[in-house]
Design an enzyme around this catalytic site. Sequence first.
Site, PDB file in Angstrom:
ATOM      1  N   HIS A  47       0.833  -1.220   0.000  1.00 49.22           N
ATOM      2  CA  HIS A  47       0.000   0.000   0.000  1.00 49.22           C
ATOM      3  C   HIS A  47       0.856   1.253   0.000  1.00 49.22           C
ATOM      4  O   HIS A  47       0.358   2.343   0.291  1.00 49.22           O
ATOM      5  CB  HIS A  47      -0.941  -0.007   1.218  1.00 49.22           C
ATOM      6  N   GLY A  64      -2.200  -9.111  12.521  1.00 46.84           N
ATOM      7  CA  GLY A  64      -2.685  -7.761  12.795  1.00 46.84           C
ATOM      8  C   GLY A  64      -3.474  -7.139  11.676  1.00 46.84           C
ATOM      9  O   GLY A  64      -3.359  -5.933  11.440  1.00 46.84           O
ATOM     10  N   CYS A 116       6.754  13.605 -13.144  1.00 49.47           N
ATOM     11  CA  CYS A 116       7.799  12.698 -13.684  1.00 49.47           C
ATOM     12  C   CYS A 116       7.631  11.261 -13.227  1.00 49.47           C
ATOM     13  O   CYS A 116       8.380  10.376 -13.629  1.00 49.47           O
ATOM     14  CB  CYS A 116       9.193  13.227 -13.293  1.00 49.47           C
TER      15      CYS A 116
HETATM   16  N1  APR Z   1      -2.138  -7.006  18.340  1.00 47.94           N
HETATM   17  C1  APR Z   1      -2.627  -7.766  17.312  1.00 47.94           C
HETATM   18  N2  APR Z   1      -3.685  -7.406  16.545  1.00 47.94           N
HETATM   19  C2  APR Z   1      -4.252  -6.209  16.824  1.00 47.94           C
HETATM   20  C3  APR Z   1      -3.797  -5.360  17.865  1.00 47.94           C
HETATM   21  C4  APR Z   1      -2.696  -5.813  18.633  1.00 47.94           C
HETATM   22  N3  APR Z   1      -2.193  -5.075  19.647  1.00 47.94           N
HETATM   23  N4  APR Z   1      -4.594  -4.252  17.892  1.00 47.94           N
HETATM   24  C5  APR Z   1      -5.500  -4.406  16.895  1.00 47.94           C
HETATM   25  N5  APR Z   1      -5.306  -5.583  16.266  1.00 47.94           N
HETATM   26  C6  APR Z   1      -6.056  -6.137  15.132  1.00 47.94           C
HETATM   27  C7  APR Z   1      -7.539  -5.807  15.161  1.00 47.94           C
HETATM   28  O1  APR Z   1      -8.252  -6.801  15.891  1.00 47.94           O
HETATM   29  C8  APR Z   1      -7.886  -5.834  13.660  1.00 47.94           C
HETATM   30  O2  APR Z   1      -8.283  -7.146  13.263  1.00 47.94           O
HETATM   31  O3  APR Z   1      -5.545  -5.534  13.961  1.00 47.94           O
HETATM   32  C9  APR Z   1      -6.563  -5.493  12.961  1.00 47.94           C
HETATM   33  C10 APR Z   1      -6.559  -4.108  12.349  1.00 47.94           C
HETATM   34  O4  APR Z   1      -7.523  -4.086  11.327  1.00 47.94           O
HETATM   35  P1  APR Z   1      -7.717  -2.740  10.468  1.00 47.94           P
HETATM   36  O5  APR Z   1      -7.821  -1.587  11.387  1.00 47.94           O
HETATM   37  O6  APR Z   1      -8.809  -3.019   9.489  1.00 47.94           O
HETATM   38  O7  APR Z   1      -6.329  -2.574   9.690  1.00 47.94           O
HETATM   39  P2  APR Z   1      -5.849  -3.378   8.416  1.00 47.94           P
HETATM   40  O8  APR Z   1      -6.401  -4.759   8.396  1.00 47.94           O
HETATM   41  O9  APR Z   1      -4.369  -3.240   8.347  1.00 47.94           O
HETATM   42  O10 APR Z   1      -6.498  -2.531   7.206  1.00 47.94           O
HETATM   43  C11 APR Z   1      -6.151  -2.930   5.890  1.00 47.94           C
HETATM   44  O11 APR Z   1      -7.362  -1.019   5.043  1.00 47.94           O
HETATM   45  O12 APR Z   1      -7.896   1.186   5.318  1.00 47.94           O
HETATM   46  C12 APR Z   1      -7.117   0.313   4.575  1.00 47.94           C
HETATM   47  O13 APR Z   1      -5.097   0.791   3.494  1.00 47.94           O
HETATM   48  C13 APR Z   1      -5.659   0.601   4.760  1.00 47.94           C
HETATM   49  O14 APR Z   1      -3.818  -0.953   4.879  1.00 47.94           O
HETATM   50  C14 APR Z   1      -5.106  -0.653   5.408  1.00 47.94           C
HETATM   51  C15 APR Z   1      -6.128  -1.711   5.008  1.00 47.94           C
END
Ligand code: APR
Length: 240
Positions: A111, A179, A122
């Site tokens: 991402h 995560g 450019c």
């Molecule tokens: N340890 C492990 N997991 C965790 C922790 C922690 N301390 N805190 C939160 N989480 C988990 C949550 O339970 C959730 O399932 O991390 C996950 C975060 O999910 P999102 O907030 O949806 O983030 P992500 O999955 O990375 O989003 C994917 O969405 O908005 C777009 O481009 C953005 O890259 C991002 C993509």
Amino acid sequence: MSKNTYKKIVILTGAGLSAESGLHTFRDKDGIWAKYDYREVATPEGYQRNPSLVLDFYNERRRQSAGVKPNAAHGALARLEAEYPGLVLTVTQNIDPLHEAAGSKQLIHMHGEIAKALCSACGGRHAIGGEDITVSSACPACGMPSTLRPDVVWFGEMPYRMDEIYRALTTCDLFLSIGTSGTVYPAANFVLEAAASGAHTVELNLEPSERYGGFREAIHGPATEIVPAYVDRLLRAARG
Ligand code: APR
């Protein structure tokens, strides 16, 4: 190499990996999308409508990213890459620089990266560290003014290096998802690609993700606890 060694491990990481470093996730109750409408700040249409709003949104996140440190989970993944006898590739959805700061080198930012700027004139990508980008910022390479945007992939845009990622998914024998909520594609489908190629699949997350049922194994808890423990388990098994 002991028989308990995987030849190639592919690791997908998401915002939950950086949560304990102090960076907000997106979809938790206090997440970024609870405060901002992603259509206004993370789409090409939002950028066209109001470039200053989008640039300021990423300037604030860039300052936050520059002010935090990798946590024990980032460190454990870097150690796995350095010490494991098989290949280890990390594919991150995160735009923060914490994997690199922890020492990971075999790394794909699918991402993009918040510490880089992309020039619409450019096409150059430039490391800008923690600096702000404004509507009049000039490209450091071609010098054109008002052409820089954050080098991040917005909703509706194609993630980076997808060919490399799919090649890795179809040739790995262990796939770890760490995560991430498993709600954004194509990353949410990586577990299916890896499983179809016969890989063992493991979810390591604070709580069951949307794709939880698609994994053969699941370990739930804070990343700074479950990731180092899992990496130790892999390294012990590989040492036989
Ligand atoms: N340890 C492990 N997991 C965790 C922790 C922690 N301390 N805190 C939160 N989480 C988990 C949550 O339970 C959730 O399932 O991390 C996950 C975060 O999910 P999102 O907030 O949806 O983030 P992500 O999955 O990375 O989003 C994917 O969405 O908005 C777009 O481009 C953005 O890259 C991002 C993509």
